[in-house]
Design an enzyme around this catalytic site. Structure first.
Site, PDB file in Angstrom:
ATOM      1  CG  ASP A 217      -1.944   1.153   1.216  1.00  0.00           C
ATOM      2  OD1 ASP A 217      -2.682   1.321   0.265  1.00  0.00           O
ATOM      3  OD2 ASP A 217      -2.140   1.858   2.038  1.00  0.00           O
TER       4      ASP A 217
ATOM      5  CG  MET B  56      -9.713   8.007   3.497  1.00  0.00           C
ATOM      6  SD  MET B  56     -11.334   7.961   2.465  1.00  0.00           S
ATOM      7  CE  MET B  56     -11.081   9.439   1.486  1.00  0.00           C
ATOM      8  NE  ARG B  57      -0.598   5.718   2.214  1.00  0.00           N
ATOM      9  CZ  ARG B  57      -0.843   4.749   3.305  1.00  0.00           C
ATOM     10  NH1 ARG B  57      -1.154   3.559   3.353  1.00  0.00           N
ATOM     11  NH2 ARG B  57      -0.586   5.460   4.679  1.00  0.00           N
ATOM     12  CB  ALA B  58      -6.846   3.996  -2.953  1.00  0.00           C
TER      13      ALA B  58
END
Length: 678
Positions: free
Chosen positions: A193, A274-276
């Site tokens: 990720d 929420m990183r995506a």
């Protein structure tokens, strides 16, 4: 210094080049993971990128590459007085897979810290990579403790070194680029990720393109400097385009409409966290700047999704990475329609914006990711055939090969471990002496000191203080006083599966359950960082379906397509496993094996099959191989043959029900290498 291969001379690999260039335009994208088979220019492209990166201005003499405009206030070489900076090329720092912790984060001189009270710090690779590129080849083979350090540095933008109360902190912001061959194992989800983008690469099947690759590579090998000179003009033009895109980037507008498309896409594909969303927004902005535009379009969002989402939607290590592009297009259209702007976006993304719908960076869905059972019929070569299995067709042999069946749903298994204390590669299965874990004692260091045992060191130095003329507050410590901490943690093992694929295992429900159990054990092996191998036996012989590897994906794929039928050459399977383990002991003597035999214990075919299987099992027992037999026998009448095989192996037998972690039928903690006394 050798002349690097020019970036612009790389043939094809559009996704790979685009992913790297977007990170050069906007390092905030978060790096790129390059997945693909060997020999596909992964490392060549990464090393060539450094020549295109803009120069950085650093404080003269600072080992940590501080920016003179805003130096790090906690820099170990600081504080820095105001001075003109000096420019140098951005660095590409390579992290070897076998690097030590000290090599990565740096090391403190413990002897000077104790005796003089000074922080004598030698920077590591994270300091060298600050404001540059940190490149990890074969990143999926990186040891867990190094992965943890990378995760911490990537999350905080700083590296911390702490040893017995002495700590050093320095800035460590870098562009993380990793390359890997998926056949050698997958990445931990946490590290996966952390990579902003992922691209899949493969060798071209176009004859003309392959010819051009060979032609250019031979020309480069014959005269690297001359070859680079022929591509100098293209390299300069690309470098200028990167600089122009960087200058344009702050002016690019990310409207509410495209933000809604980004959020809707991430929600539709059920990515975690929420990183995506953030990475997609940064990638879409970089795509617009790369195309020379000041506004992000829907095509930029689509391209960003194909680069940023495939590796974030894996739910387990057996899921194929990739996106359903039809679903992606539908989601983008629906989000645009909700905003009433379906026809407002300019569809032209510029020369390299990827708006042709071809989707660089994405991976098409793979058919083998679906676990739909094949529609073949199965039979059994025993009278105790499952009631729901189809009757044999006229003229068909009961022992004939049957079509593969799908695996049942995997489950969480009980912990199986090798007894004793090993010294193998770091993992999460069996007890071992490791560099990390709980402290169990102290020894004199052999070579460089890495883990100081403070109390043992003080105890060793204390009796000699008067003789050494101690007069101040400091402790007079010498090299002979230092003690290395011994620690106990967990190691990864070689889990070798020996799977019975004979006709007696071929009833549809039975083989489906067996495959589900093996799949569950493979998932457990993935989580515990084991190597795995697969031996199958059926008919007249056994075969190595998968040599020992770190890729549980490959093992799961072999298991999925495993045919069944024929007699049960149990002895052949055990002897084949013995050969595999013999070779692996020579190749990696510190990695201890765990033999998992999945069978109902029957042995048929050839002269004296039962006696021969017993002799083969005793070979494993004589060599101390830890073994467990997964008993697949079913029905009201149980012969107990698997239990007898476990006794011959000197191991333990466990039924399919007992293998489940939530089962109360039995408790399996350690697999004994020798049979327990009754």
């Amino acid at each position: 210094m050798s002349t690097p291969y020019p970036f612009t001379a790389i043939v094809g690999q559009d996704d790979l080049r685009l992913g790297l260039l977007l990170n050069a335009v906007s390092p905030a994208v978060g790096g790129v993971l390059v997945r693909g088979e060997k020999g596909t220019a992964k490392s060549t492209a990464v090393r060539a990128l450094a020549a295109l990166m803009p120069e950085v201005s650093v404080v003269p003499g600072c080992r940590f590459s501080c920016d003179p405009a805003s130096p790090d206030p906690a820099c170990p070489d600081g504080p820095h007085a105001e001075a003109a900076g000096v420019s140098r090329a951005a660095r590409t720092v390579e992290l070897p897979v076998g690097a030590s912790e000290d090599r990565l984060v740096g090391a403190l001189d413990i002897e000077r810290a104790l005796s003089e009270g000074v922080k004598a710090f030698e920077p590591g690779l994270l300091a060298d990579a600050h404001r540059g590129i940190l490149y990890v080849d074969e990143v999926n083979l990186l040891h867990d403790h190094l992965v943890d350090l990378l995760l911490d540095a990537a999350a905080m933008g700083a590296s911390y070194v702490e040893r017995e109360g002495v700590s050093v902190r320095h800035a460590a912001r870098f562009l993380l680029v990793g390359t890997m061959n998926p056949e050698e194992g997958e990445l931990r989800p946490q590290l996966l990720d952390r990579f902003g983008l992922t691209v899949e690469v493969a060798a071209s099947r176009d004859t003309d393109e392959r010819v051009e690759v060979v032609r250019r590579r031979l020309a480069y090998d014959d005269d690297p400097e001359g070859f680079a000179a022929r591509w100098a003009e293209e390299e300069t033009a690309l470098r200028e385009r990167i600089a122009a895109a960087r200058a344009l980037l702050p002016r690019v507008v990310l409207g509410d409409g495209v933000l809604r498309q980004i959020a809707a896409t991430c929600a539709a594909f059920e990515v975690d966290g929420m990183r995506a969303d953030i990475v997609m927004a940064r990638t879409a902005t970089a795509l617009a700047a790369w195309a020379g535009r000041e506004e992000v379009t829907a095509d930029d969002v689509r391209q960003a999704a194909l680069l940023a989402l495939p590796h974030r939607r894996r739910r387990n290590p057996f899921d194929a990475p990739g996106l359903d592009e039809d679903k992606l297009d539908q989601t983008l259209d629906e989000a645009a329609g909700d905003e009433g702007q379906g026809d407002d976006d300019d569809p032209d993304p510029g020369p390299d914006g990827g708006g042709d719908g071809g989707g660089g960076g994405g991976v098409p869905p793979q058919a083998d990711g679906d676990r739909t059972p094949p529609q073949g019929s199965e039979g059994d070569d025993t009278p105790s055939q499952a009631p729901d299995s189809a009757p044999d067709a006229p003229g068909r042999s009961a022992g004939a090969e049957q079509q593969p069946v799908a695996a049942a749903e995997p489950f969480r298994t009980k912990m199986l471990s090798v007894p004793g204390l090993g010294e193998g590669a770091a993992g999460r299965r069996s007890r071992a002496r490791t560099a990390h874990g709980r402290t169990t004692g102290a020894v004199r260091p052999q070579g460089a000191l890495t883990k100081l045992h403070l109390s043992a060191t003080v105890q060793a130095a204390a009796p000699h203080q008067r003789a050494r003329g101690r007069s101040g507050r400091g402790l007079v410590v010498r090299r002979d006083d230092l003690r290395q901490a011994t620690r106990e943690g967990r190691e990864g093992n070689l889990v070798l599966f020996v799977v019975d694929a004979s006709g007696s295992m071929a009833a549809r429900q039975r083989m489906s359950a067996v495959k589900g159990a093996v799949l569950s054990l493979l998932l457990d092996a993935y989580q515990r960082r084991d190597k795995v191998g697969l031996v199958t036996f059926r008919g007249k012989e056994a075969e190595v379906a998968l040599p020992p590897t770190s890729s549980v994906d490959a093992a799961a794929a072999r298991l999925e397509s495993l045919p069944t039928g024929g007699r049960t050459p149990l002895a052949a399977g055990l002897l084949k496993a013995h050969d595999v383990l013999r070779v692996e002991r020579l190749r990696d003597p510190s990695r201890r094996p765990l033999l998992v035999v999945v069978t109902d214990g029957r042995a048929t075919g050839g002269p004296e099959p039962v006696a021969l299987a017993g002799r083969a099992a005793r070979l494993h027992q004589a060599e101390g191989t830890a073994s467990v037999v997964v008993d697949c026998e079913s029905g009201y009448v149980r012969l107990g043959l698997a239990g007898e095989l476990a006794r011959e192996l000197g191991g333990t037998a466990v039924t399919l029900d007992e293998l489940r972690a939530d089962s109360i039928a039995g408790l399996v903690k350690d697999v004994t290498a020798a049979g327990r006394a009754a």
